[in-house]
Scaffold this active site. Structure first.
Site, PDB file in Angstrom:
ATOM      1  N   GLU A 178      80.062  18.378  67.734  1.00 19.95           N
ATOM      2  CA  GLU A 178      79.700  19.358  68.879  1.00 19.95           C
ATOM      3  C   GLU A 178      78.194  19.763  69.242  1.00 19.95           C
ATOM      4  O   GLU A 178      78.170  20.578  68.015  1.00 19.95           O
ATOM      5  CB  GLU A 178      80.753  20.736  68.451  1.00 19.95           C
ATOM      6  CG  GLU A 178      82.188  20.348  68.979  1.00 19.95           C
ATOM      7  CD  GLU A 178      83.329  22.042  68.880  1.00 19.95           C
ATOM      8  OE1 GLU A 178      82.617  22.785  68.680  1.00 19.95           O
ATOM      9  OE2 GLU A 178      83.889  21.529  69.041  1.00 19.95           O
ATOM     10  N   CYS A 224      83.152  24.034  57.760  1.00 15.72           N
ATOM     11  CA  CYS A 224      81.574  24.565  57.201  1.00 15.72           C
ATOM     12  C   CYS A 224      83.205  25.483  56.340  1.00 15.72           C
ATOM     13  O   CYS A 224      84.074  26.081  56.680  1.00 15.72           O
ATOM     14  CB  CYS A 224      81.725  26.161  58.601  1.00 15.72           C
ATOM     15  SG  CYS A 224      80.490  27.918  57.844  1.00 15.72           S
ATOM     16  N   CYS A 257      84.951  32.211  57.775  1.00 18.69           N
ATOM     17  CA  CYS A 257      84.644  33.587  58.379  1.00 18.69           C
ATOM     18  C   CYS A 257      86.038  33.918  59.156  1.00 18.69           C
ATOM     19  O   CYS A 257      86.446  32.785  60.249  1.00 18.69           O
ATOM     20  CB  CYS A 257      83.624  33.581  59.621  1.00 18.69           C
ATOM     21  SG  CYS A 257      82.059  33.456  58.566  1.00 18.69           S
ATOM     22  N   GLY A 286      78.834  24.763  61.340  1.00 21.91           N
ATOM     23  CA  GLY A 286      78.419  24.643  59.663  1.00 21.91           C
ATOM     24  C   GLY A 286      77.361  25.987  59.759  1.00 21.91           C
ATOM     25  O   GLY A 286      76.950  26.409  60.628  1.00 21.91           O
ATOM     26  N   SER A 344      74.480  36.476  60.999  1.00 23.28           N
ATOM     27  CA  SER A 344      75.561  37.003  61.144  1.00 23.28           C
ATOM     28  C   SER A 344      76.192  38.005  60.745  1.00 23.28           C
ATOM     29  O   SER A 344      76.317  37.607  59.576  1.00 23.28           O
ATOM     30  CB  SER A 344      76.682  35.639  61.606  1.00 23.28           C
ATOM     31  OG  SER A 344      76.119  34.429  62.445  1.00 23.28           O
ATOM     32  N   LEU A 345      76.173  39.334  61.243  1.00 21.79           N
ATOM     33  CA  LEU A 345      76.295  40.425  60.653  1.00 21.79           C
ATOM     34  C   LEU A 345      77.859  40.824  60.463  1.00 21.79           C
ATOM     35  O   LEU A 345      78.416  41.375  59.342  1.00 21.79           O
ATOM     36  CB  LEU A 345      75.089  41.635  60.714  1.00 21.79           C
ATOM     37  CG  LEU A 345      75.532  42.472  59.825  1.00 21.79           C
ATOM     38  CD1 LEU A 345      74.853  42.408  58.317  1.00 21.79           C
ATOM     39  CD2 LEU A 345      74.387  43.915  60.268  1.00 21.79           C
ATOM     40  N   HIS A 346      77.938  41.488  61.446  1.00 20.19           N
ATOM     41  CA  HIS A 346      79.766  41.511  62.137  1.00 20.19           C
ATOM     42  C   HIS A 346      80.845  42.818  61.754  1.00 20.19           C
ATOM     43  O   HIS A 346      81.568  43.014  61.729  1.00 20.19           O
ATOM     44  CB  HIS A 346      80.854  40.763  61.896  1.00 20.19           C
ATOM     45  CG  HIS A 346      79.710  39.265  62.794  1.00 20.19           C
ATOM     46  ND1 HIS A 346      79.381  38.524  63.637  1.00 20.19           N
ATOM     47  CD2 HIS A 346      80.237  37.965  61.756  1.00 20.19           C
ATOM     48  CE1 HIS A 346      79.194  37.532  63.881  1.00 20.19           C
ATOM     49  NE2 HIS A 346      79.444  37.183  62.426  1.00 20.19           N
ATOM     50  N   ASN A 404      86.101  36.105  70.502  1.00 21.20           N
ATOM     51  CA  ASN A 404      87.181  34.963  70.985  1.00 21.20           C
ATOM     52  C   ASN A 404      87.843  34.625  70.379  1.00 21.20           C
ATOM     53  O   ASN A 404      88.146  33.980  69.038  1.00 21.20           O
ATOM     54  CB  ASN A 404      85.979  33.516  71.626  1.00 21.20           C
ATOM     55  CG  ASN A 404      85.264  33.331  72.202  1.00 21.20           C
ATOM     56  OD1 ASN A 404      84.807  34.031  73.412  1.00 21.20           O
ATOM     57  ND2 ASN A 404      83.910  33.080  71.604  1.00 21.20           N
ATOM     58  N   CYS A 426      81.375  27.686  68.690  1.00 20.88           N
ATOM     59  CA  CYS A 426      81.226  26.739  68.483  1.00 20.88           C
ATOM     60  C   CYS A 426      83.165  26.155  67.573  1.00 20.88           C
ATOM     61  O   CYS A 426      83.531  27.065  67.102  1.00 20.88           O
ATOM     62  CB  CYS A 426      80.830  26.738  67.709  1.00 20.88           C
ATOM     63  SG  CYS A 426      80.516  27.644  65.814  1.00 20.88           S
TER      64      CYS A 426
END
Length: 368
Positions: free
Chosen positions: A95, A115, A119, A164, A219-221, A295, A338
């Site tokens: 994509e 990927c 996550c 990815g 990308s910590l999150h 999401n 994504c």
């Protein structure tokens, strides 16, 4: 030779294109001429390169493609976001997304088929990792979008935030970065290119030494390792402290502020205490934080927090001197987040229907 097995011109940088021309008995300047047709004039076929001698075009056609990928579908959102599903030579799908925001036109590209990061809240890794993308397969995503745009629009920004982990495909990604940045290539300034990573430390350190000075988004999150280990399994091998150390090294080398992506999940990482701890660990780091309410995907069973919780989280960060913005929704009705459209298509092909609400892609409110 099967056309799908031919080498694509999009795999070549300028020196390789020059060498190709020399090997075929042509003058060196033909190398830049070919690339100019592709990157500046939108050529997708050798026959369109009208000022290149026909015998030379025929030689090129025997052993090379201009493009190796093709557009499978384009879904258009009400807000102007367009999601491209790209068909690869081996029948895999990836994509890329065109994001419209004022005068900015941003191409969001993928770097792998699937990927391996796993996550827990992300659709990209649900089907696992199939393979890395080649340089040309990355470049062609941008070219497909560029060639699709009307004459009064042009790509201003590129973000490596699709399917990815970019730094897990390091060599191909860096080569594509140089082509995107080069005057003879896409000529996108380094300040307008962003690489996103879950925090592969050695990759960050290598990138800092490349001299590219592109923007880095991590990308910590989570604000602590216990929570992040559950959300981002690769964290168990790195740890937040080491990631922040690598981020500081990147800033020292490039003088580019670091962006930290923080996906907020109801009851997981959205408390005032989470915000206070995040502000604490980021103290002294030249950075900004982008807040992304999660999401929902069928496979994750996560829900976004209510708006008041998001606002409180941001307020706590700002009160501690951290620049924080909530990302704007983009492409909410075209599976623009994504991995979502690919996942939907792949599962449909295997007879499984997707029941979750189509999610959206987010851009920072202050994205430049």
């Amino acid at each position: 030779m099967n056309k799908l097995q031919l080498t694509s011109i999009t795999e070549l940088d300028l020196s390789e294109s020059v060498e190709l021309c020399r090997s075929l008995g042509e003058p060196s300047y033909r190398g830049k001429q070919i690339l100019s047709w592709m990157y500046k004039k939108g050529a997708t076929d050798f026959n369109q390169m009208s000022d290149i001698p026909l015998p030379f075009r025929e030689k090129l056609e025997e052993a090379h493609n201009v493009f190796q990928t093709k557009i499978h579908t384009i879904n258009t959102s009400q807000d102007g976001t367009e999601k491209f599903l790209i068909h690869l030579p081996d029948n895999n799908l990836i994509e890329c997304v065109l994001l419209r925001d004022g005068k900015r036109r941003t191409a969001c590209v993928s770097t792998q088929v699937g990927c391996a990061m796993g996550c827990s809240f992300c659709a990209s890794g649900v089907l696992g990792l199939t393979r890395n993308l080649k340089t040309g397969e990355i470049i062609e995503q941008v070219l497909h979008i560029k060639n699709h745009l009307p004459a009064n629009e042009h790509i201003t920004n590129i973000v490596f935030m699709g399917i990815g982990e970019p730094l897990a495909n390091y060599d191909k990604v860096v080569k594509s970065l140089r082509i995107m940045n080069a005057d003879w290539g896409l000529a996108i300034g380094a300040r307008n290119i962003t690489i996103s990573t879950v925090g592969l430390i050695e990759g960050i350190r290598r990138l800092a030494k490349e001299g590219l000075k592109v923007n880095l988004a991590i990308s910590l999150h989570a604000s602590n390792d216990n929570t992040r280990n559950k959300l981002v399994p690769s964290n168990s091998k790195t740890g937040i402290k080491n990631i922040l150390g690598a981020a500081q090294e990147y800033f020292n080398a490039t003088h580019r502020d670091i962006s930290f992506e923080y996906t907020m999940i109801d009851g997981i990482n959205d408390s005032k205490q989470d915000a206070k701890l995040l502000a604490q660990i980021l103290k002294g780091v030249q950075c900004n934080v982008n807040i992304l309410p999660v999401n929902p995907i069928k496979e994750g069973n996560f829900a976004p927090p209510v708006q008041k919780t998001v606002e409180t989280f941001c307020t706590v960060l700002k009160n501690h001197g951290i620049v924080a913005t909530v990302r704007q929704r983009k492409g909410i009705n075209v599976n623009a987040a994504c991995g979502q459209l690919r996942l939907q298509i792949q599962k449909h092909c295997h007879g499984e229907k997707i029941l979750h609400t189509p999610p959206s892609l987010f851009l920072p409110a202050n994205y430049k």
